[in-house]
Motif scaffolding. Structure first.
Motif, PDB file in Angstrom:
ATOM      1  N   ILE A  31      -7.626 -48.357 -11.308  1.00  0.00           N
ATOM      2  CA  ILE A  31      -8.018 -48.627  -9.926  1.00  0.00           C
ATOM      3  C   ILE A  31      -8.273 -50.116  -9.720  1.00  0.00           C
ATOM      4  CG2 ILE A  31      -9.727 -48.177  -8.141  1.00  0.00           C
ATOM      5  CD1 ILE A  31      -7.867 -45.822  -8.768  1.00  0.00           C
ATOM      6  N   LEU A  34      -4.916 -51.799  -9.579  1.00  0.00           N
ATOM      7  CA  LEU A  34      -4.229 -51.512  -8.317  1.00  0.00           C
ATOM      8  C   LEU A  34      -4.836 -52.321  -7.174  1.00  0.00           C
ATOM      9  CD1 LEU A  34      -3.752 -47.638  -8.587  1.00  0.00           C
ATOM     10  CD2 LEU A  34      -1.922 -49.326  -8.343  1.00  0.00           C
ATOM     11  N   ALA A  35      -6.162 -52.451  -7.175  1.00  0.00           N
ATOM     12  CA  ALA A  35      -6.828 -53.222  -6.125  1.00  0.00           C
ATOM     13  C   ALA A  35      -6.423 -54.688  -6.184  1.00  0.00           C
ATOM     14  CB  ALA A  35      -8.341 -53.080  -6.250  1.00  0.00           C
ATOM     15  N   THR A  38      -2.336 -54.824  -5.338  1.00  0.00           N
ATOM     16  CA  THR A  38      -1.821 -54.419  -4.023  1.00  0.00           C
ATOM     17  C   THR A  38      -2.674 -54.903  -2.849  1.00  0.00           C
ATOM     18  OG1 THR A  38      -3.075 -52.326  -4.001  1.00  0.00           O
ATOM     19  CG2 THR A  38      -0.913 -52.324  -5.098  1.00  0.00           C
ATOM     20  N   PHE A  43      -7.745 -48.926  -2.207  1.00  0.00           N
ATOM     21  CA  PHE A  43      -7.932 -49.247  -3.624  1.00  0.00           C
ATOM     22  C   PHE A  43      -9.063 -50.256  -3.813  1.00  0.00           C
ATOM     23  CE2 PHE A  43      -3.288 -48.004  -4.254  1.00  0.00           C
ATOM     24  CZ  PHE A  43      -3.617 -46.788  -4.819  1.00  0.00           C
ATOM     25  N   GLU A  44      -9.199 -51.192  -2.897  1.00  0.00           N
ATOM     26  CA  GLU A  44     -10.284 -52.170  -3.001  1.00  0.00           C
ATOM     27  C   GLU A  44     -11.637 -51.495  -2.839  1.00  0.00           C
ATOM     28  OE1 GLU A  44      -9.227 -55.132  -0.108  1.00  0.00           O
ATOM     29  OE2 GLU A  44      -8.145 -56.332  -1.620  1.00  0.00           O
ATOM     30  N   SER A  47     -12.281 -49.602  -6.015  1.00  0.00           N
ATOM     31  CA  SER A  47     -12.647 -50.547  -7.066  1.00  0.00           C
ATOM     32  C   SER A  47     -14.113 -50.955  -6.955  1.00  0.00           C
ATOM     33  CB  SER A  47     -11.752 -51.792  -6.987  1.00  0.00           C
ATOM     34  OG  SER A  47     -12.101 -52.731  -7.981  1.00  0.00           O
TER      35      SER A  47
END
Length: 381
Positions: A31, A34-35, A38, A43-44, A47
């Motif tokens: 995660i 991904l944050a 992307t 995702f942020e 995270s």
């Protein structure tokens, strides 16, 4: 619920334990990657939720440890059922003294093993001297809280157990708010000023996690017993004959979880939600969330029968202590994953290398756990 269904092992408990452990072993890294890669808001946000709060407050990551302890308590009524059937008794406190004494000794041994394994995770085998050895640990707290919750479970009916749960939370609240700490006074709930921190500085052997306090210290282990008891209450009610309709039981557990959340949020005004101090409000909030997580997994897996999707979680949950210890630095999964998949990843878009590397570690861990599960190799404590 029929007698047959009472005796069935809940697959959902293993799956929920695996879901919980997944985030610790490597899921959080996927995660975070991904944050960073992307910058997708979802995702942020996830995270951010996979970090502990600085002090007061709560995130999803703060719930991982107490959820595991809740599951340990929830497993207790199932692990005791053979004993109850053998002696033809309905309640654990009705077991004969000889049987209880054997159970006590077995539980104490298990707790000492967990304390030792926790110290090994802390670096005991490196041995830099007694002063540099941290005694307190996640596994140690699980062992101690589970042990005392087990003593309460074995020596009283449900009403007595609920009394002890309420007493523990209220007692901890009162002493934390009213007992003065030299140099700080009473009710100072900071890292260095809280009574829990002061007790750890006075009595906890070896090295503290921080110089002034330990998040798995002595006094704050007392309310953790309440977290384990909430797990006991949940599955005891699920196994009971008060309602034959499983959906009615699910509804009541859901309402109980929501009620605990509300109690915890109200209590937060006087006794802030704080994982490191394991405050009584924290016990209520994470207990409520744990019940809701349990209901979701129980409904999907054990009642509706959708189990295949949860297989990786079951593999993880069946060897949770093993993968916890391995992922806490005892096994370098990153090195092995890079050896196996690094060449392939290097030929893929560089922008995704961080994500793919994190996924390769998780893939390696799950394959290993699947092999162990299929061959019935489990670390039993």
């Amino acid at each position: 619920m029929s007698n047959q269904s009472k005796n069935l092992r809940l697959i959902s408990l293993d799956a929920l334990r695996g879901f919980d452990m997944f985030w610790i072993m490597s899921g959080e890294h996927i995660i975070h990657a991904l944050a960073e890669t992307t910058h997708i808001p979802a995702f942020e946000w996830m995270s951010e939720q996979l970090h502990h709060t600085a002090w007061n407050g709560i995130t999803f990551y703060d719930m991982i440890f107490p959820l595991f302890l809740f599951i340990a308590g929830a497993s207790m009524p199932f692990s005791m059922q053979k004993k109850l059937q053998h002696f033809a008794v309905e309640e654990p406190f009705q077991l004969p003294s000889e049987s209880k004494n054997a159970l006590y000794w077995s539980m104490i041994q298990r707790t000492f093993k967990l304390i030792l394994l926790g110290m090994i995770v802390n670096g005991l085998l490196k041995w830099n001297g007694y002063e540099q050895t941290r005694i307190a640990s996640v596994l140690g707290r699980i062992g101690l809280a589970w042990l005392f919750a087990g003593f309460i479970y074995l020596n009283g009916n449900t009403k007595t157990q609920v009394f002890w749960f309420c007493f523990i939370l209220l007692f901890y609240w009162v002493v934390m708010k009213l007992v003065p700490v030299p140099g700080f006074g009473a009710g100072v709930l900071t890292k260095d000023g809280s009574l829990a921190s002061y007790v750890d500085r006075l009595f906890l052997p070896g090295r503290l996690h921080s110089k002034v306090f330990d998040p798995e210290g002595l006094l704050s282990t007392i309310p953790a017993i309440g977290t384990a008891l909430l797990g006991v209450f949940t599955t005891t009610f699920l196994k009971s004959s008060y309602f034959e309709q499983r959906y009615a039981k699910i509804g009541i557990i859901t309402l109980a979880g929501l009620a605990l959340l509300l109690i915890g949020l109200v209590w937060d005004f006087s006794f802030p939600i704080n994982k490191r101090l394991w405050t009584s409000s924290f016990v209520c909030v994470v207990g409520g969330f744990s019940m809701l997580f349990f209901v979701i997994f129980y409904l999907i897996i054990d009642i509706w029968g959708f189990q295949k999707w949860a297989s990786p979680f079951i593999w993880i949950g069946s060897n949770s202590i093993l993968i916890y210890m391995a992922s806490e630095g005892m096994v370098n999964f990153g090195y092995t994953a890079n050896f196996l998949f690094g060449g392939i990843i290097s030929h893929l878009p560089e922008h995704w290398h961080h994500v793919l590397t994190a996924c390769s570690v998780t893939f390696l861990q799950i394959i290993l756990l699947k092999i162990l599960y299929k061959n019935k190799v489990f670390l039993k404590v």
